[in-house]
Design an enzyme around this catalytic site. Structure first.
Site, PDB file in Angstrom:
ATOM      1  N   HIS A 209       0.874  -1.188   0.000  1.00  0.00           N
ATOM      2  CA  HIS A 209       0.000   0.000   0.000  1.00  0.00           C
ATOM      3  C   HIS A 209       0.908   1.233   0.000  1.00  0.00           C
ATOM      4  O   HIS A 209       1.619   1.480  -0.972  1.00  0.00           O
ATOM      5  CB  HIS A 209      -0.916  -0.095   1.224  1.00  0.00           C
ATOM      6  CG  HIS A 209      -2.048   0.889   1.263  1.00  0.00           C
ATOM      7  ND1 HIS A 209      -2.429   1.646   0.184  1.00  0.00           N
ATOM      8  CD2 HIS A 209      -2.892   1.248   2.277  1.00  0.00           C
ATOM      9  CE1 HIS A 209      -3.449   2.416   0.529  1.00  0.00           C
ATOM     10  NE2 HIS A 209      -3.746   2.195   1.796  1.00  0.00           N
TER      11      HIS A 209
ATOM     12  N   HIS B 172      -2.584  -2.402  -9.807  1.00  0.00           N
ATOM     13  CA  HIS B 172      -3.503  -1.761  -8.874  1.00  0.00           C
ATOM     14  C   HIS B 172      -4.778  -2.575  -8.823  1.00  0.00           C
ATOM     15  O   HIS B 172      -5.201  -3.121  -9.836  1.00  0.00           O
ATOM     16  CB  HIS B 172      -3.822  -0.329  -9.343  1.00  0.00           C
ATOM     17  CG  HIS B 172      -4.363   0.523  -8.246  1.00  0.00           C
ATOM     18  ND1 HIS B 172      -5.685   0.514  -7.889  1.00  0.00           N
ATOM     19  CD2 HIS B 172      -3.745   1.393  -7.417  1.00  0.00           C
ATOM     20  CE1 HIS B 172      -5.861   1.358  -6.897  1.00  0.00           C
ATOM     21  NE2 HIS B 172      -4.705   1.895  -6.574  1.00  0.00           N
TER      22      HIS B 172
ATOM     23  N   ASP C 173       2.811   5.252  -7.173  1.00  0.00           N
ATOM     24  CA  ASP C 173       4.056   5.114  -6.422  1.00  0.00           C
ATOM     25  C   ASP C 173       5.273   4.890  -7.296  1.00  0.00           C
ATOM     26  O   ASP C 173       6.401   4.911  -6.801  1.00  0.00           O
ATOM     27  CB  ASP C 173       3.924   3.945  -5.428  1.00  0.00           C
ATOM     28  CG  ASP C 173       3.012   4.319  -4.288  1.00  0.00           C
ATOM     29  OD1 ASP C 173       3.068   5.476  -3.861  1.00  0.00           O
ATOM     30  OD2 ASP C 173       2.227   3.454  -3.845  1.00  0.00           O
TER      31      ASP C 173
HETATM   32  N1  ACO Z   1       4.370  -7.356 -10.432  1.00  0.00           N
HETATM   33  C1  ACO Z   1       4.221  -8.589 -10.975  1.00  0.00           C
HETATM   34  N2  ACO Z   1       3.057  -9.243 -11.046  1.00  0.00           N
HETATM   35  C2  ACO Z   1       1.996  -8.644 -10.503  1.00  0.00           C
HETATM   36  C3  ACO Z   1       2.065  -7.377  -9.918  1.00  0.00           C
HETATM   37  C4  ACO Z   1       3.318  -6.725  -9.906  1.00  0.00           C
HETATM   38  N3  ACO Z   1       3.464  -5.517  -9.368  1.00  0.00           N
HETATM   39  N4  ACO Z   1       0.838  -7.019  -9.469  1.00  0.00           N
HETATM   40  C5  ACO Z   1       0.016  -8.027  -9.764  1.00  0.00           C
HETATM   41  N5  ACO Z   1       0.726  -9.014 -10.395  1.00  0.00           N
HETATM   42  C6  ACO Z   1       0.201 -10.256 -10.948  1.00  0.00           C
HETATM   43  C7  ACO Z   1      -0.060 -11.279  -9.848  1.00  0.00           C
HETATM   44  O1  ACO Z   1       1.071 -12.087  -9.646  1.00  0.00           O
HETATM   45  C8  ACO Z   1      -1.232 -12.023 -10.410  1.00  0.00           C
HETATM   46  O2  ACO Z   1      -0.729 -12.906 -11.398  1.00  0.00           O
HETATM   47  P1  ACO Z   1      -1.433 -14.361 -11.593  1.00  0.00           P
HETATM   48  O3  ACO Z   1      -2.824 -14.052 -12.051  1.00  0.00           O
HETATM   49  O4  ACO Z   1      -0.583 -15.045 -12.597  1.00  0.00           O
HETATM   50  O5  ACO Z   1      -1.396 -15.005 -10.255  1.00  0.00           O
HETATM   51  C9  ACO Z   1      -2.035 -10.955 -11.144  1.00  0.00           C
HETATM   52  O6  ACO Z   1      -1.077  -9.950 -11.492  1.00  0.00           O
HETATM   53  C10 ACO Z   1      -3.122 -10.346 -10.291  1.00  0.00           C
HETATM   54  O7  ACO Z   1      -2.517  -9.892  -9.089  1.00  0.00           O
HETATM   55  P2  ACO Z   1      -3.246  -9.701  -7.707  1.00  0.00           P
HETATM   56  O8  ACO Z   1      -2.245  -9.767  -6.612  1.00  0.00           O
HETATM   57  O9  ACO Z   1      -4.418 -10.648  -7.647  1.00  0.00           O
HETATM   58  O10 ACO Z   1      -3.795  -8.251  -7.860  1.00  0.00           O
HETATM   59  P3  ACO Z   1      -4.349  -7.381  -6.687  1.00  0.00           P
HETATM   60  O11 ACO Z   1      -5.387  -6.523  -7.265  1.00  0.00           O
HETATM   61  O12 ACO Z   1      -4.699  -8.216  -5.530  1.00  0.00           O
HETATM   62  O13 ACO Z   1      -3.072  -6.530  -6.241  1.00  0.00           O
HETATM   63  C11 ACO Z   1      -1.562  -4.819  -5.885  1.00  0.00           C
HETATM   64  C12 ACO Z   1      -2.947  -5.187  -6.388  1.00  0.00           C
HETATM   65  C13 ACO Z   1      -1.398  -5.261  -4.419  1.00  0.00           C
HETATM   66  C14 ACO Z   1      -1.404  -3.310  -5.938  1.00  0.00           C
HETATM   67  C15 ACO Z   1      -0.512  -5.527  -6.753  1.00  0.00           C
HETATM   68  O14 ACO Z   1      -0.639  -5.132  -8.094  1.00  0.00           O
HETATM   69  C16 ACO Z   1       0.906  -5.278  -6.262  1.00  0.00           C
HETATM   70  O15 ACO Z   1       1.386  -5.985  -5.381  1.00  0.00           O
HETATM   71  N6  ACO Z   1       1.617  -4.246  -6.835  1.00  0.00           N
HETATM   72  C17 ACO Z   1       2.928  -3.912  -6.370  1.00  0.00           C
HETATM   73  C18 ACO Z   1       2.841  -3.094  -5.104  1.00  0.00           C
HETATM   74  C19 ACO Z   1       2.371  -1.681  -5.360  1.00  0.00           C
HETATM   75  O16 ACO Z   1       2.862  -1.015  -6.260  1.00  0.00           O
HETATM   76  N7  ACO Z   1       1.438  -1.221  -4.519  1.00  0.00           N
HETATM   77  C20 ACO Z   1       0.939   0.140  -4.589  1.00  0.00           C
HETATM   78  C21 ACO Z   1      -0.486   0.140  -4.984  1.00  0.00           C
HETATM   79  S1  ACO Z   1      -1.046   1.784  -5.143  1.00  0.00           S
HETATM   80  C22 ACO Z   1      -1.333   2.299  -3.562  1.00  0.00           C
HETATM   81  O17 ACO Z   1      -1.575   1.564  -2.647  1.00  0.00           O
HETATM   82  C23 ACO Z   1      -1.204   3.702  -3.351  1.00  0.00           C
END
Ligand code: ACO
Length: 525
Positions: free
Chosen positions: A267, A306, A362
């Site tokens: 987050h 996201h 971010d």
């Molecule tokens: N890098 C690589 N793969 C990713 C990423 C990433 N940053 N984000 C999602 N994925 C992949 C997952 O591995 C998953 O793949 P799969 O379907 O093969 O298993 C798919 O994309 C879906 O991912 P989820 O985790 O189900 O997506 P969710 O909506 O739950 O997660 C989140 C959102 C937590 C923001 C995620 O994209 C992430 O971890 N990003 C990196 C951290 C980040 O930048 N957070 C800031 C968010 S903005 C904020 O809070 C202000």
């Protein structure tokens, strides 16, 4: 066409019609769907609440597919261009942009709450030597409730607003103090002559007693970052604020929960994680290898993806433009080239494209903060400062919503059925249940059973108990060892010798307990 949903329960053959309002069905309506009178009714299962609307809200609108973000209907691009953080803060709290006089009044009200409470410095002294600033901020925000007991009157509008203005006004001071205190620098109190972001820069970089002139481009860039971070509807920290606030906790404790939620790397901690990631990659030539690792599931591309945006985060676009203005003043951040190339490669890669993973707010914000010489682990703190307005707007909306009840989700229980308690020593280290004879040894139950002919049979397990690696100390062993006086030692030796004699003279000894032994002897007479 009726706005209803017809559901047939194939378990019973019954059909139900549920109303659809604003594209949602009420989860509570599912409870009507039952197999019988003792059935609780159907529950929707939604881990992480990915498809559950927690509330109705009139504050922030996001269309993730089209990359749209609006506060109270105003597009973020327009607010970023023409507004200021305090104006946006007023808008979030009150629903409308303030006329000039009202904005001045609001600014005065916030500025009047910039100072930390008396005695707050001693609180900082109590933290560990080089604390993580988000931990300090969480604790500091919660501590404010002790200085403002009247804030517990959450349904008194004046008390509520007073607490809200305090939080918005003082949080930059708490943030700056957290940083200055841990780096061993004297605290710089707020300067009422400076703007909201300018004052924060002064408290962070100025010297006590000396005037500080914030660089106008950096001051404006910080204000813009505050505008972009001010609210983002039902994210993890806002959910924490609403959930904790729904128990009628005071706003300081509710906001502390929100700060804690924001500290996680998924987050608000993501921009900090982005910089760590870019530093680890180290050079453009290492990017393909890094991307291969991410695609293989070894880590994530931080600052990408996201829960809601399935296209470019509109805030990331604005920040990218601002980065150039900031770098003109501060010099280019060497990590920028890695970030730009990383983005270029990721946006062409099928792994990221098919999952609709784009840069989020971010991805670039950390580069700006770093160029401004803000320590990396302070980035989430800079996120918390403006988000305070959003949290409080959401908190007040929740409190005044007649539909609000204490947050209390359901669960689907998949654990074991009823079973009886087994003391831990009834299992060996591998978790296997011990046979009864071994349990007696572990517990030191030195049982000696009488044989049919009056001879002793079975085992005196005392020695085995003494040698058993998992032995439970006997009651007298549990007493901390204190050196005995000579007379005491004699008394114990005498008693032990007497016991040994008694046992030798009494073949039919069932237990080692003295009272039962005496009873047994009496009945034998
Ligand atoms: N890098 C690589 N793969 C990713 C990423 C990433 N940053 N984000 C999602 N994925 C992949 C997952 O591995 C998953 O793949 P799969 O379907 O093969 O298993 C798919 O994309 C879906 O991912 P989820 O985790 O189900 O997506 P969710 O909506 O739950 O997660 C989140 C959102 C937590 C923001 C995620 O994209 C992430 O971890 N990003 C990196 C951290 C980040 O930048 N957070 C800031 C968010 S903005 C904020 O809070 C202000």
């Amino acid at each position: 066409m009726a706005d209803t949903l017809t559901i047939t329960d194939n378990r019973t053959g019954r059909t139900y019609e549920l109303p659809i309002t604003h594209g949602t069905v009420r989860a509570g309506d599912l409870r009507k769907i039952k197999t019988g009178d003792d059935d609780f009714g159907l529950i929707s299962y939604d881990p992480a609440l990915v498809n559950t609307a927690l509330c109705t809200s009139r504050i922030t609108y996001i269309d993730g597919a089209r990359g749209i973000l609006r506060y109270r209907g105003y597009p973020i691009e327009q607010l970023a261009e023409d507004s200021t953080y305090l104006e946006v803060s007023y808008l979030l709290l009150n629903g409308e942009l303030p006329p000039r006089a009202q904005l001045a009044e609001y600014t005065r009200a916030i500025d009047a709450h910039r100072a930390a409470p008396d005695g707050f410095e001693q609180l900082l002294d109590g933290f560990a030597k080089h604390p993580y600033p988000m931990g300090v901020l969480t604790a500091s925000v919660a501590a404010l409730s002790t200085y403002h007991p009247e804030s517990r009157q959450i349904f008194d509008e004046a008390a509520r607003r007073e607490a809200m203005y305090t939080l918005i006004g003082v949080v930059p001071t708490l943030a700056a103090y957290a940083e200055r205190h841990r780096s061993g620098r004297a605290l710089v109190p707020p300067d009422p002559s400076l703007s909201f972001p300018g004052n924060f820069l002064a408290m962070l970089f100025g010297e006590p007693g000396k005037p500080y002139n914030p660089q106008p481009v950096l001051e404006r860039a910080l204000d813009l970052l505050f505008v972009l971070h001010a609210d983002h509807e039902q994210n993890c920290s806002t959910f924490a604020m609403r959930a904790v606030g729904s128990s009628h906790a005071d706003p300081f404790n509710s906001a502390a929960a929100a700060v804690a939620a924001l500290s996680g790397p998924l987050h608000g901690g993501a921009n900090e994680a982005v910089l760590q990631m870019l530093a680890e990659i180290g050079s453009i030539s290492h990017i393909p290898e890094f991307i291969t690792r991410v695609k293989a599931g070894d880590g994530r591309l931080m600052g990408f993806g996201h829960r809601v945006y399935k296209s470019y985060d509109p805030r990331a676009k604005i920040i990218k433009r601002t980065a150039d203005e900031v770098f003109e003043i501060t010099g280019k951040n060497p990590l920028l080239e890695i970030a730009l190339e990383l983005e270029r490669i990721a946006l062409q890669d099928d792994y990221f494209v098919s999952r609709r993973l784009y840069p989020n707010v971010d991805f670039y914000s950390g580069l700006i903060y770093q160029a401004m010489r803000i320590p990396t682990d302070m980035f989430p703190v800079l996120f918390a400062i403006p988000r305070m307005s959003g949290w409080l707007a959401q908190w007040e909306e929740m409190l005044l919503d007649p539909e609000t009840k204490i947050a209390r989700p359901r669960q689907v229980y998949l654990g074991p059925d009823r079973r009886d308690y087994v003391p831990p020593l009834h299992h060996d280290r591998a978790g296997k249940e011990r046979p009864e004879a071994e349990r007696a040894i572990v517990h030191g139950l030195h049982a000696v059973r009488p044989g049919a002919d009056g001879q002793r049979v079975g085992r005196d397990s005392r020695r085995e108990h003494a040698a058993h690696p998992d032995r439970r100390p006997l009651r007298h062993e549990a007493v901390p060892a204190v050196p005995l006086r000579r007379s005491q030692r004699r008394r114990f030796e005498h008693r032990d010798a007497a016991r040994t004699r008694t046992r030798a003279a009494t073949p039919q000894v069932a237990v080692h307990d003295r009272a039962r032994l005496l009873r047994r002897r009496r009945s034998a007479r």
